[in-house]
Design an enzyme around this catalytic site. Structure first.
Site, short mmCIF file in Angstrom:
data_model
loop_
_atom_site.label_atom_id
_atom_site.label_comp_id
_atom_site.label_asym_id
_atom_site.label_seq_id
_atom_site.Cartn_x
_atom_site.Cartn_y
_atom_site.Cartn_z
N ASP A 141 0.82 -1.21 0.00
CA ASP A 141 0.00 0.00 0.00
C ASP A 141 0.86 1.26 0.00
O ASP A 141 0.46 2.30 0.55
CB ASP A 141 -0.91 -0.01 1.24
CG ASP A 141 -2.02 1.02 1.16
OD1 ASP A 141 -2.57 1.40 2.21
OD2 ASP A 141 -2.33 1.48 0.03
N LYS A 144 2.49 3.72 -5.65
CA LYS A 144 1.92 2.75 -6.60
C LYS A 144 2.93 2.32 -7.65
O LYS A 144 2.85 1.22 -8.16
CB LYS A 144 0.64 3.32 -7.24
CG LYS A 144 -0.36 3.86 -6.21
CD LYS A 144 -0.56 2.92 -5.04
CE LYS A 144 -1.16 3.60 -3.83
NZ LYS A 144 -1.07 2.75 -2.60
N ASP A 169 -3.34 -2.93 -2.34
CA ASP A 169 -4.40 -1.93 -2.31
C ASP A 169 -4.34 -1.07 -3.58
O ASP A 169 -3.30 -1.01 -4.25
CB ASP A 169 -4.25 -1.03 -1.08
CG ASP A 169 -5.47 -0.13 -0.88
OD1 ASP A 169 -5.32 0.95 -0.29
OD2 ASP A 169 -6.57 -0.50 -1.33
N ASN A 170 -5.46 -0.43 -3.93
CA ASN A 170 -5.50 0.60 -4.97
C ASN A 170 -5.19 0.13 -6.38
O ASN A 170 -4.63 0.89 -7.19
CB ASN A 170 -4.53 1.74 -4.63
CG ASN A 170 -4.73 2.26 -3.25
OD1 ASN A 170 -3.84 2.16 -2.42
ND2 ASN A 170 -5.90 2.79 -2.96
N GLU A 199 -11.49 4.16 -0.43
CA GLU A 199 -11.85 4.44 0.97
C GLU A 199 -12.71 5.70 1.10
O GLU A 199 -12.42 6.74 0.52
CB GLU A 199 -10.60 4.58 1.85
CG GLU A 199 -9.51 5.51 1.34
CD GLU A 199 -8.46 4.77 0.54
OE1 GLU A 199 -8.78 3.74 -0.08
OE2 GLU A 199 -7.32 5.24 0.52
C1 LIG Z 1 9.35 2.98 -1.28
C2 LIG Z 1 8.76 3.25 0.03
N1 LIG Z 1 9.31 2.75 1.15
C3 LIG Z 1 8.74 2.99 2.35
N2 LIG Z 1 7.63 3.74 2.53
C4 LIG Z 1 7.07 4.25 1.42
C5 LIG Z 1 7.59 4.03 0.14
N3 LIG Z 1 6.80 4.64 -0.76
C6 LIG Z 1 5.82 5.25 -0.07
N4 LIG Z 1 5.98 5.02 1.24
C7 LIG Z 1 5.10 5.47 2.31
O1 LIG Z 1 3.86 4.81 2.13
C8 LIG Z 1 2.78 5.75 2.21
C9 LIG Z 1 2.35 6.05 0.80
C10 LIG Z 1 1.23 5.57 0.32
C11 LIG Z 1 0.83 5.92 -1.08
N5 LIG Z 1 -0.62 5.70 -1.19
C12 LIG Z 1 -1.31 6.42 -2.06
O2 LIG Z 1 -0.78 7.22 -2.81
C13 LIG Z 1 -2.78 6.26 -2.05
C14 LIG Z 1 -3.54 7.21 -2.74
C15 LIG Z 1 -4.94 7.13 -2.75
C16 LIG Z 1 -5.69 8.15 -3.48
C17 LIG Z 1 -6.77 7.79 -4.28
C18 LIG Z 1 -7.52 8.75 -4.97
C19 LIG Z 1 -7.17 10.08 -4.86
F1 LIG Z 1 -7.88 11.03 -5.51
C20 LIG Z 1 -6.09 10.47 -4.06
C21 LIG Z 1 -5.36 9.51 -3.37
C22 LIG Z 1 -5.59 6.09 -2.08
C23 LIG Z 1 -4.82 5.14 -1.39
O3 LIG Z 1 -5.42 4.11 -0.72
C24 LIG Z 1 -3.42 5.21 -1.38
O4 LIG Z 1 -2.74 4.22 -0.72
C25 LIG Z 1 3.36 6.97 2.83
C26 LIG Z 1 4.77 6.95 2.25
O5 LIG Z 1 5.68 7.68 3.06
MG LIG Z 2 -4.02 2.58 -0.28
#
Ligand SMILES: Cc1ncnc2c1ncn2[C@@H]1O[C@H](/C=C/CNC(=O)c2cc(-c3ccc(F)cc3)cc(O)c2O)C[C@H]1O
Ligand SMILES: [Mg+2]
Length: 214
Positions: A141, A144, A169-170, A199
């Site tokens: 999650d 993406k 997810d997603n 969600e």
């Molecule tokens: C490579 C890596 N390593 C460790 N942590 C990592 C990483 N890449 C991201 N992360 C961490 O995970 C989290 C990121 C999650 C990314 N999830 C999303 O971008 C995300 C976006 C939406 C969404 C849907 C419609 C819309 F209009 C707007 C947004 C819905 C979701 O359920 C999501 O998970 C936080 C980040 O710091």
């Molecule tokens: Mg998600």
């Protein structure tokens, strides 16, 4: 400096849930995100599907990529059998700080190892850091465009065994097209789509459950 959304989410948890009661933490976050501020937690509808897969797999070792505020971390950890561990990776220190407090408030800190850093660097260290042989369940999650690379990295590091389950997810919104194409066409996976909604909205989204065949 004003508060951030994760900080406001944490305050809502501390105000509207009971310390040591994971279900009340989950409900407080869902209420906050539905009625106050949307946040990218897997949410209650997809969360129920996640619960079902966790219960079915009954993992002794689970991995989560992308902790954010710890909502799905709490959902998974509350269902883990005694003696099992959930390792969750988060590279944003501010998110990790909030997630740590949410997980502790739920009373699940003994079942969860929150590791700060990028998944690409941490996955190859899982064996030496935590003595992990393989993961029974991986909940994906995070960004993406990292899903495919990290799934392949898990394979290359020998962290998947026959029957390991990847739950992503997603896969519709925001979407993970190259990951989906891979798990649905690779002979190494048996993949299935669980249709749901983004969600706290009416938009379509869903989870992809992919069983590694070895
Ligand atoms: C490579 C890596 N390593 C460790 N942590 C990592 C990483 N890449 C991201 N992360 C961490 O995970 C989290 C990121 C999650 C990314 N999830 C999303 O971008 C995300 C976006 C939406 C969404 C849907 C419609 C819309 F209009 C707007 C947004 C819905 C979701 O359920 C999501 O998970 C936080 C980040 O710091
Ligand atoms: Mg998600």
């Amino acid at each position: 400096m004003g508060s951030t959304r994760p900080q406001r989410l944490l305050r809502a948890v501390q105000k509207n849930s009971t310390r040591g009661d994971p279900q009340s933490v989950i409900s407080a976050i869902d209420h906050f995100c539905r009625h106050k501020e949307w946040a990218m937690n897997v949410g209650d509808e997809k969360g129920s599907i996640l619960d079902g897969v966790v219960s079915e797999v009954n993992p002794s070792t689970a991995l989560e990529l992308g902790t954010y505020c710890g909502y799905s971390t709490v959902r998974i950890a509350r269902l883990l059998p005694p003696g099992s561990q959930l390792i969750t990776l988060e590279f944003n220190p501010a998110y990790a700080a909030v997630a740590k407090q949410v997980i502790a408030w739920a009373g699940l800190q003994d079942k969860v190892q929150l590791v700060e850093g990028p998944s690409g660097d941490l996955i190859p260290q899982m064996k030496e850091l935590f003595g992990v042989k393989s993961f029974d369940l991986v909940f994906i999650d995070h960004w993406k465009d990292r899903y495919l690379a990290d799934a392949q990295l898990l394979e290359e590091c020998g962290l998947l065994r026959k029957g390991s389950v990847l739950l992503a997810d997603n896969v519709i919104c925001p979407g993970t097209p190259e990951y989906l194409e891979y798990v649905r066409n690779s002979p190494r996976y048996e993949s299935r789509y669980f249709k749901s909604h983004l969600e706290y909205t009416q938009a379509e989204d869903g989870l992809e459950k992919s069983v590694f065949l070895g």
